[in-house]
Design a protein around this motif. Sequence first.
Motif, PDB file in Angstrom:
ATOM      1  N   ASN A   5     -69.679  44.217 -18.568  1.00  0.00           N
ATOM      2  CA  ASN A   5     -69.226  43.037 -18.111  1.00  0.00           C
ATOM      3  C   ASN A   5     -68.155  43.206 -16.880  1.00  0.00           C
ATOM      4  N   GLY A   6     -68.360  44.441 -16.472  1.00  0.00           N
ATOM      5  CA  GLY A   6     -67.398  44.473 -15.050  1.00  0.00           C
ATOM      6  C   GLY A   6     -65.979  44.918 -15.530  1.00  0.00           C
ATOM      7  N   ARG A   7     -65.713  45.541 -16.757  1.00  0.00           N
ATOM      8  CA  ARG A   7     -64.535  45.636 -17.234  1.00  0.00           C
ATOM      9  C   ARG A   7     -64.181  47.190 -17.044  1.00  0.00           C
ATOM     10  N   GLU A   8     -63.159  47.403 -16.229  1.00  0.00           N
ATOM     11  CA  GLU A   8     -62.754  49.078 -15.998  1.00  0.00           C
ATOM     12  C   GLU A   8     -62.334  49.696 -17.251  1.00  0.00           C
ATOM     13  N   LEU A   9     -62.968  50.807 -17.450  1.00  0.00           N
ATOM     14  CA  LEU A   9     -62.905  51.628 -18.717  1.00  0.00           C
ATOM     15  C   LEU A   9     -61.866  52.778 -18.439  1.00  0.00           C
ATOM     16  N   LYS A  10     -61.297  53.102 -19.555  1.00  0.00           N
ATOM     17  CA  LYS A  10     -60.543  54.334 -19.818  1.00  0.00           C
ATOM     18  C   LYS A  10     -61.189  55.239 -20.642  1.00  0.00           C
ATOM     19  N   ILE A  11     -61.292  56.509 -20.266  1.00  0.00           N
ATOM     20  CA  ILE A  11     -62.233  57.388 -20.976  1.00  0.00           C
ATOM     21  C   ILE A  11     -61.602  58.700 -21.389  1.00  0.00           C
ATOM     22  N   ILE A  12     -61.559  58.917 -22.518  1.00  0.00           N
ATOM     23  CA  ILE A  12     -61.387  60.629 -22.718  1.00  0.00           C
ATOM     24  C   ILE A  12     -62.538  61.379 -23.709  1.00  0.00           C
ATOM     25  N   ASP A  13     -62.773  62.367 -23.181  1.00  0.00           N
ATOM     26  CA  ASP A  13     -63.953  63.046 -23.624  1.00  0.00           C
ATOM     27  C   ASP A  13     -63.272  64.007 -24.526  1.00  0.00           C
ATOM     28  N   GLU A  50     -66.852  67.547 -12.279  1.00  0.00           N
ATOM     29  CA  GLU A  50     -67.877  66.848 -11.513  1.00  0.00           C
ATOM     30  C   GLU A  50     -68.848  65.693 -12.325  1.00  0.00           C
ATOM     31  N   SER A  51     -69.005  66.110 -13.419  1.00  0.00           N
ATOM     32  CA  SER A  51     -69.754  65.418 -14.481  1.00  0.00           C
ATOM     33  C   SER A  51     -68.996  64.144 -15.022  1.00  0.00           C
ATOM     34  N   GLY A  52     -67.717  64.304 -15.407  1.00  0.00           N
ATOM     35  CA  GLY A  52     -66.742  63.444 -15.959  1.00  0.00           C
ATOM     36  C   GLY A  52     -66.375  62.625 -14.854  1.00  0.00           C
ATOM     37  N   GLU A  53     -65.967  62.778 -13.801  1.00  0.00           N
ATOM     38  CA  GLU A  53     -65.602  61.829 -12.755  1.00  0.00           C
ATOM     39  C   GLU A  53     -66.642  60.929 -12.187  1.00  0.00           C
ATOM     40  N   LYS A  54     -67.951  61.037 -12.674  1.00  0.00           N
ATOM     41  CA  LYS A  54     -68.873  60.115 -12.530  1.00  0.00           C
ATOM     42  C   LYS A  54     -68.795  58.785 -13.302  1.00  0.00           C
ATOM     43  N   GLY A 231     -66.976  61.742 -27.491  1.00  0.00           N
ATOM     44  CA  GLY A 231     -67.032  63.154 -27.023  1.00  0.00           C
ATOM     45  C   GLY A 231     -68.349  63.264 -26.427  1.00  0.00           C
ATOM     46  N   THR A 232     -68.788  64.196 -25.561  1.00  0.00           N
ATOM     47  CA  THR A 232     -69.990  64.435 -25.040  1.00  0.00           C
ATOM     48  C   THR A 232     -70.648  65.823 -25.296  1.00  0.00           C
ATOM     49  N   ASP A 233     -69.911  66.875 -25.887  1.00  0.00           N
ATOM     50  CA  ASP A 233     -70.480  67.877 -26.154  1.00  0.00           C
ATOM     51  C   ASP A 233     -71.053  68.577 -24.790  1.00  0.00           C
ATOM     52  N   PHE A 234     -70.378  68.347 -23.535  1.00  0.00           N
ATOM     53  CA  PHE A 234     -70.737  69.245 -22.403  1.00  0.00           C
ATOM     54  C   PHE A 234     -70.669  70.605 -22.671  1.00  0.00           C
ATOM     55  N   PRO A 235     -71.784  71.171 -22.308  1.00  0.00           N
ATOM     56  CA  PRO A 235     -72.571  71.012 -21.261  1.00  0.00           C
ATOM     57  C   PRO A 235     -74.014  70.704 -21.582  1.00  0.00           C
ATOM     58  N   MET A 236     -74.078  70.494 -22.935  1.00  0.00           N
ATOM     59  CA  MET A 236     -75.482  69.798 -23.548  1.00  0.00           C
ATOM     60  C   MET A 236     -75.817  68.465 -22.877  1.00  0.00           C
ATOM     61  N   TRP A 237     -74.950  67.571 -22.824  1.00  0.00           N
ATOM     62  CA  TRP A 237     -75.303  66.089 -22.343  1.00  0.00           C
ATOM     63  C   TRP A 237     -74.459  65.851 -21.106  1.00  0.00           C
ATOM     64  N   ASP A 238     -75.040  64.856 -20.494  1.00  0.00           N
ATOM     65  CA  ASP A 238     -74.355  64.448 -19.044  1.00  0.00           C
ATOM     66  C   ASP A 238     -73.460  63.102 -19.485  1.00  0.00           C
ATOM     67  N   HIS A 239     -72.204  63.114 -18.754  1.00  0.00           N
ATOM     68  CA  HIS A 239     -71.345  62.123 -19.001  1.00  0.00           C
ATOM     69  C   HIS A 239     -71.996  60.747 -18.975  1.00  0.00           C
ATOM     70  N   VAL A 240     -72.547  60.466 -17.886  1.00  0.00           N
ATOM     71  CA  VAL A 240     -73.370  59.182 -17.358  1.00  0.00           C
ATOM     72  C   VAL A 240     -74.102  58.815 -18.758  1.00  0.00           C
ATOM     73  N   ARG A 245     -75.270  55.646 -23.712  1.00  0.00           N
ATOM     74  CA  ARG A 245     -75.805  55.607 -25.126  1.00  0.00           C
ATOM     75  C   ARG A 245     -74.786  54.938 -25.834  1.00  0.00           C
ATOM     76  N   PHE A 246     -73.216  55.169 -25.673  1.00  0.00           N
ATOM     77  CA  PHE A 246     -72.333  54.552 -26.333  1.00  0.00           C
ATOM     78  C   PHE A 246     -72.014  53.104 -26.039  1.00  0.00           C
ATOM     79  N   LEU A 247     -72.295  52.548 -24.673  1.00  0.00           N
ATOM     80  CA  LEU A 247     -72.270  51.327 -24.439  1.00  0.00           C
ATOM     81  C   LEU A 247     -73.219  50.519 -24.985  1.00  0.00           C
ATOM     82  N   ASN A 248     -74.385  51.107 -25.223  1.00  0.00           N
ATOM     83  CA  ASN A 248     -75.632  50.405 -25.883  1.00  0.00           C
ATOM     84  C   ASN A 248     -75.492  50.080 -27.413  1.00  0.00           C
TER      85      ASN A 248
END
Length: 272
Positions: A5-13, A50-54, A231-240, A245-248
């Motif tokens: 919906n165009g809302r800026e997100l705050k995110i902690i991994d 780098e992954s998280g900054e995306k 949480g992402t479990d990086f490096p297993m998964w990519d942040h994007v 998946r979470f937003l879905n």
Amino acid sequence: MKDKNGRELKIIDAHAHIFPQKIAEKATKNIGNFYGISMKHTGLSHLLIESGEKIGVSRYLVCSTATKPEQVEMINNFVAEKCRVHPEFFGFGTMHPGYGNMETEIERVKELGLHGIKLHPDFQEFNIDDPAALPMYEAIAASGLPILFHTGDKFRPYSAPHRLAAIARQFPKLTCIAAHFGGYNNWNEAAGCLYDCPNVYFDTSSTLFALDPARAVGMIDHFGDDRFLFGTDFPMWDHVQELERFLNLNLSDERSDKILYQNFEKLFKIQI
């Protein structure tokens, strides 16, 4: 990063792994081989950032696990140094039930500025509820530090959710974070035995790829969205990939914000 919906997100991994340069490639490959999953990245600090900054990650809970007692101090030093270099890192130390000077090292973990302990019973090869591990839990509970547990596995029995439930009940003042919705590949067991453990929180890592969105939302409803951390479990998964998946799950803005950052802030008394 913005939502649909165009809302800026705050995110902690709340679940990411980093390794020293000289072993990062091998460690990452070994984890992938163990789980039969193709790892998306190599577990290096700069690649995590780098992954998280995306997706605009503000903080990363970073950790690594001592598979042998003699690795404990080295890993704690490594994570603390990476947190010094990268202020966006929120470090967890490690411990091993076979480590000798447990109280001293746990106190040193706090002095290093680390905020909790990471345990991976399947890699460390001990049952979560093994009587030999009780002194470790007593010492960690006394320190006030939480424990992030790898929980659940179809390959090994060490981290079964019912074992964590037993410890959570025995140590009600010990804050536990049960990774992977409380039980990787053991989600039904997790739902049955961890529901009434108020000192147990959950993270979303390495689960949303496997669970149908309706089932994932059902588990969040079951446990309560106040108890979940993204949480992402990086490096297993990519942040994007993990954020998509979470937003879905199509949670409300209020519920999404709780899981993406507010519950972490509340649990650790910080603000991003």
